[in-house]
Design an enzyme around this catalytic site. Structure first.
Site, PDB file in Angstrom:
ATOM      1  CE  LYS A 194      -3.750  -0.206  -0.369  1.00 26.78           C
ATOM      2  NZ  LYS A 194      -4.809  -0.617  -1.340  1.00 26.78           N
ATOM      3  CB  SER A 233      -3.676 -10.829   1.804  1.00 30.58           C
ATOM      4  OG  SER A 233      -2.549 -10.007   1.834  1.00 30.58           O
TER       5      SER A 233
HETATM    6  N1  PMP Z   1      -3.451  -7.621   1.281  1.00 30.00           N
HETATM    7  C1  PMP Z   1      -3.263  -6.735   2.269  1.00 30.00           C
HETATM    8  C2  PMP Z   1      -2.492  -7.182   3.466  1.00 30.00           C
HETATM    9  C3  PMP Z   1      -3.790  -5.442   2.188  1.00 30.00           C
HETATM   10  O1  PMP Z   1      -3.609  -4.565   3.191  1.00 30.00           O
HETATM   11  C4  PMP Z   1      -4.544  -5.070   1.048  1.00 30.00           C
HETATM   12  C5  PMP Z   1      -5.150  -3.700   0.950  1.00 30.00           C
HETATM   13  N2  PMP Z   1      -6.221  -3.500   1.820  1.00 30.00           N
HETATM   14  C6  PMP Z   1      -4.731  -6.026   0.039  1.00 30.00           C
HETATM   15  C7  PMP Z   1      -4.156  -7.288   0.184  1.00 30.00           C
HETATM   16  C8  PMP Z   1      -5.548  -5.735  -1.190  1.00 30.00           C
HETATM   17  O2  PMP Z   1      -4.942  -4.834  -2.058  1.00 30.00           O
HETATM   18  P1  PMP Z   1      -5.807  -3.848  -2.955  1.00 30.00           P
HETATM   19  O3  PMP Z   1      -6.356  -2.790  -2.045  1.00 30.00           O
HETATM   20  O4  PMP Z   1      -4.840  -3.304  -3.932  1.00 30.00           O
HETATM   21  O5  PMP Z   1      -6.915  -4.629  -3.582  1.00 30.00           O
END
Ligand code: PMP
Length: 306
Positions: free
Chosen positions: A49, A267
């Site tokens: 991010k 994630s």
């Molecule tokens: N994984 C993590 C740990 C995140 O913080 C985020 C963003 N909220 C995402 C995945 C998803 O990324 P995006 O916002 O680009 O869809």
């Protein structure tokens, strides 16, 4: 090295250009498939991010929307808040973040260490509650007091990935990608990377990895996501979806730590688990991102059960 560049030794100058790894133990090379994954924990704020936060804030400064005395206000499940807080500390600008109370203690602590004001919203309202409450406060304070990047709608979120993450992946893989797959929080990563990869080669398939249930434990992912970025039509970018469950994602995270030596976050496990499922059906070169570091979740039950 550039002379007279005030950013040259700052955190800002080190956002992006992250390394990539080949996950040979997870996707066995004997199958003819490969999995490339970008190590987004190498960004100075510890997550993917940093890229959109920098792009959104830079654009706001250039347009005069963000000046000394303005406070950055937004909602975040954690990582974007950390990126804003880090950049705000560097820029000398106040940051106010609305986030669900159940995010990990490490994230709360990091945001506060950077000097951000953190407003915790009820866990049962999830990220939607944080979004709603941050908008209400923004409307109360107005534009003189606040600048709201609005990461769920700001096109500079996917543009950051279109211009940086995707280009790095193409360079790191020599363009040899058949599938790009990633989860969705705001959708910035999948839409930005996906759009650029398809422009490079329209045969590349873009797959969204989504949780199989509304109640899931993958911090950073949004179940009822809404993809609404100008210039990034999700119908033209996302070809397919694969569902993953939380426990399977945690099990894959454990493998990433124990077998690949990568201490990453939930994630990351979920992204790799989604691709592992895809790779049973399809052969080829897969690419994804490992969005953040596991050291951000050490206090959670998942890491105590290892
Ligand atoms: N994984 C993590 C740990 C995140 O913080 C985020 C963003 N909220 C995402 C995945 C998803 O990324 P995006 O916002 O680009 O869809």
């Amino acid at each position: 090295m550039e002379k007279n560049n005030p950013y040259i030794f700052s955190a800002l100058s080190n956002i992006g250009a992250t390394g990539a790894v080949l996950l040979n133990k997870i996707i066995n090379p004997g199958t003819g498939s490969k999995l490339y994954a970008k190590l987004e924990c190498l960004n100075p704020g510890g997550s993917v991010k940093d890229r959109p936060a920098l792009y959104m804030l830079k654009n706001a400064v250039e347009k005069g929307l963000l000046k000394t005395g303005t406070t950055i206000i937004d909602s975040s499940s954690g990582n974007t808040g950390i990126s804003y807080a880090m950049l705000g500390a560097f820029m000398g600008i106040k940051v106010k973040i609305y986030a669900p109370s159940n995010m990990s203690d490490e994230r709360k602590k990091i945001m506060r260490l950077f000097g951000a004001e953190l407003i915790l919203t009820p866990a049962e309202e999830s990220t939607d509650g944080a979004i709603k409450r941050s908008i209400e406060e923004y409307e109360r304070g107005g534009r003189d007091l606040y600048y709201m990047p609005d990461q769920y709608n700001n096109p500079f979120n996917p543009i950051a990935h279109y211009e940086t993450t995707a280009m790095e992946l193409l360079e790191q893989t020599g363009g040899n990608i058949d599938y790009f797959a990633a989860g969705i929080g705001t959708g910035g990563t999948i839409l930005g990377v996906g759009k650029r990869l398809k422009e490079y080669n329209d045969k590349i398939k873009v797959v969204a990895i989504v949780p199989d249930s509304q109640i899931h434990g993958i911090e950073g992912w949004k179940y009822n996501y809404c993809l609404n970025f100008e210039g990034f039509d999700h119908n033209k970018i996302i070809d397919d979806f694969v569902k993953v469950d939380t426990e399977g994602s945690y099990a894959m995270l454990k493998r990433l730590v124990k077998e690949e030596g990568l201490l990453c976050g939930f994630s990351s496990g979920a992204n790799v688990y989604g691709i592992y499922k895809l790779a049973v059906k399809y052969k080829g070169n897969f690419a994804t991102v490992l969005p953040d570091t596991g050291s951000r979740y050490l206090s959670t039950r998942v890491f105590s059960d290892f």
